[in-house]
Design an enzyme around this catalytic site. Structure first.
Site, PDB file in Angstrom:
ATOM      1  N   ASP A   1     -38.487  17.682 -55.076  1.00  0.00           N
ATOM      2  CA  ASP A   1     -38.705  18.566 -53.935  1.00  0.00           C
ATOM      3  C   ASP A   1     -38.877  17.683 -52.694  1.00  0.00           C
ATOM      4  O   ASP A   1     -39.811  16.873 -52.643  1.00  0.00           O
ATOM      5  CB  ASP A   1     -39.973  19.401 -54.200  1.00  0.00           C
ATOM      6  CG  ASP A   1     -40.232  20.438 -53.120  1.00  0.00           C
ATOM      7  OD1 ASP A   1     -39.889  20.191 -51.949  1.00  0.00           O
ATOM      8  OD2 ASP A   1     -40.787  21.500 -53.459  1.00  0.00           O
TER       9      ASP A   1
ATOM     10  N   ASN B   1     -29.403  17.661 -45.610  1.00  0.00           N
ATOM     11  CA  ASN B   1     -28.794  18.985 -45.757  1.00  0.00           C
ATOM     12  C   ASN B   1     -29.743  20.026 -46.354  1.00  0.00           C
ATOM     13  O   ASN B   1     -29.624  21.210 -46.037  1.00  0.00           O
ATOM     14  CB  ASN B   1     -27.535  18.853 -46.629  1.00  0.00           C
ATOM     15  CG  ASN B   1     -27.014  20.201 -47.079  1.00  0.00           C
ATOM     16  OD1 ASN B   1     -26.397  20.934 -46.316  1.00  0.00           O
ATOM     17  ND2 ASN B   1     -27.276  20.541 -48.349  1.00  0.00           N
TER      18      ASN B   1
ATOM     19  N   TYR C   1     -36.165  30.295 -38.089  1.00  0.00           N
ATOM     20  CA  TYR C   1     -35.061  29.501 -38.662  1.00  0.00           C
ATOM     21  C   TYR C   1     -34.282  28.852 -37.517  1.00  0.00           C
ATOM     22  O   TYR C   1     -34.042  27.639 -37.526  1.00  0.00           O
ATOM     23  CB  TYR C   1     -34.142  30.398 -39.498  1.00  0.00           C
ATOM     24  CG  TYR C   1     -32.860  29.708 -39.917  1.00  0.00           C
ATOM     25  CD1 TYR C   1     -32.874  28.698 -40.874  1.00  0.00           C
ATOM     26  CD2 TYR C   1     -31.633  30.061 -39.342  1.00  0.00           C
ATOM     27  CE1 TYR C   1     -31.701  28.050 -41.245  1.00  0.00           C
ATOM     28  CE2 TYR C   1     -30.457  29.429 -39.715  1.00  0.00           C
ATOM     29  CZ  TYR C   1     -30.498  28.427 -40.669  1.00  0.00           C
ATOM     30  OH  TYR C   1     -29.334  27.783 -41.030  1.00  0.00           O
TER      31      TYR C   1
ATOM     32  N   ALA D   1     -35.224  28.254 -34.517  1.00  0.00           N
ATOM     33  CA  ALA D   1     -36.048  27.246 -33.836  1.00  0.00           C
ATOM     34  C   ALA D   1     -36.143  25.955 -34.652  1.00  0.00           C
ATOM     35  O   ALA D   1     -36.142  24.854 -34.096  1.00  0.00           O
ATOM     36  CB  ALA D   1     -37.446  27.806 -33.581  1.00  0.00           C
TER      37      ALA D   1
ATOM     38  N   LYS E   1     -33.849  24.765 -36.581  1.00  0.00           N
ATOM     39  CA  LYS E   1     -32.572  24.057 -36.446  1.00  0.00           C
ATOM     40  C   LYS E   1     -32.422  23.481 -35.039  1.00  0.00           C
ATOM     41  O   LYS E   1     -31.828  22.412 -34.862  1.00  0.00           O
ATOM     42  CB  LYS E   1     -31.414  24.997 -36.793  1.00  0.00           C
ATOM     43  CG  LYS E   1     -31.383  25.409 -38.263  1.00  0.00           C
ATOM     44  CD  LYS E   1     -31.301  24.210 -39.214  1.00  0.00           C
ATOM     45  CE  LYS E   1     -30.977  24.609 -40.633  1.00  0.00           C
ATOM     46  NZ  LYS E   1     -30.918  23.455 -41.550  1.00  0.00           N
TER      47      LYS E   1
END
Ligand SMILES: NC(=O)c1ccc[n+]([C@@H]2O[C@H](COP(=O)([O-])OP(=O)(O)OC[C@H]3O[C@@H](n4cnc5c(N)ncnc54)[C@H](OP(=O)(O)O)[C@@H]3O)[C@@H](O)[C@H]2O)c1
Length: 254
Positions: free
Chosen positions: A64, A91, A155, A157, A159
């Site tokens: 993780d 990624n 989400y 924000a 990125k």
């Protein structure tokens, strides 16, 4: 080293996080086919075993990326095995569809932990090796890293943060010869929507709405994104740094 055009990553070592499905899986395969030795990282052992069986130059690690010990484990696994590290593809990530009315502190913290903090700590652990190899970091953002996404603001924000980390690290690390770039995919076939908490019905509906909104009239395939990640890692991109390339069938324009 002479590079054959069909194997532009010959002699390179790459780490791809989130390699057990979607864009990361396609990237691990594309990089190995381009000549790299690849460490694919994720939490699902069976999916990673299946991936490793597809190409002799793909190894995998079940971990993780949010754990404190993950960066040292991941970078150490690649460097111990192959003696170098040339490319880190950050990624692994997730989306969350949640409105301002419903969002909670825990939800925001979890999202940023995966999409912003984990890539940061991995980049930090990779840095000494990337300085030696004059390597590069490729962060995976989204069209919504620079386009509003109502209903998924945090989400978007997270990125946006990754895109600004890309630009800032590019300048910070330029003196070391380490390049930092970003690929921002648009809606692409993967497991992301199904894992975002939507019902199966909603996933089908959202996919249809997305395809209708995209100028090229369809969602992308993971291989179409992976091909550009390989290009950013390729020695022909040696003068490219701090850039965010959107691969989304034109969605960011409308
Ligand atoms: N597909 C799209 O439409 C789209 C659009 C824009 C941006 N993106 C971005 O592209 C990247 C890849 O997403 P995808 O669409 O390919 O989705 P996906 O199929 O759900 O893949 C996400 C990957 O991240 C891994 N991952 C998630 N949490 C992790 C953790 N805590 N530790 C280690 N690995 C973890 C997953 O593996 P495990 O479950 O095995 O851990 C999986 O391999 C993400 O950053 C996403 O935000 C996707």
């Amino acid at each position: 080293m002479e590079h054959q055009p069909s194997r532009p990553l010959d002699g390179r070592v790459a780490i791809v996080t989130g390699a057990s499905s979607g864009i990361g899986r396609a990237t691990a395969i594309a990089m190995a086919e381009a000549g790299a030795r690849v460490l694919g990282v994720g939490r699902r052992q069976s999916a990673l075993e299946e991936l490793a069986g597809l190409h002799p130059d793909i190894s995998t690690l079940v971990v993780d990326v949010r754990l404190d010990e993950a960066p040292a484990l991941i970078i150490g696994a690649a460097v111990d095995r192959w003696g170098q590290l040339d490319v880190l593809v950050n990624n692994a990530g997730a989306t969350a569809r949640v409105s301002l009315d419903e969002v909670t502190r825990v939800r925001v913290a979890d999202l940023f932990d995966l999409n912003v903090v984990a890539p940061t700590m991995l980049a930090q652990a990779a840095l000494p090796h990337l300085r030696l190899s004059k390597g590069s970091i490729i962060n995976i953002s989204s069209t919504y890293g620079h386009r509003p996404q109502p209903g998924a603001a945090h989400y978007a924000a997270s990125k946006a943060a990754l895109e600004q980390l890309t630009r800032t690290w590019a300048v910070e690390l330029a003196q070391d010869g380490v390049r930092v770039n970003c690929i921002a995919p648009g809606p692409t076939e993967s497991e992301a929507l199904a894992r975002s908490g939507l019902t199966e019905e909603d996933v089908v509906r959202v996919k249809k709405e997305q395809a209708a909104q995209i100028p090229l009239g369809r969602r992308g395939e993971p291989q179409e994104v992976a091909a550009w990640i390989v290009r950013f890692a390729d020695p022909t991109a040696n003068w490219l740094t701090g850039q965010v390339l959107t691969i989304d069938g034109g969605l960011e324009l409308v």
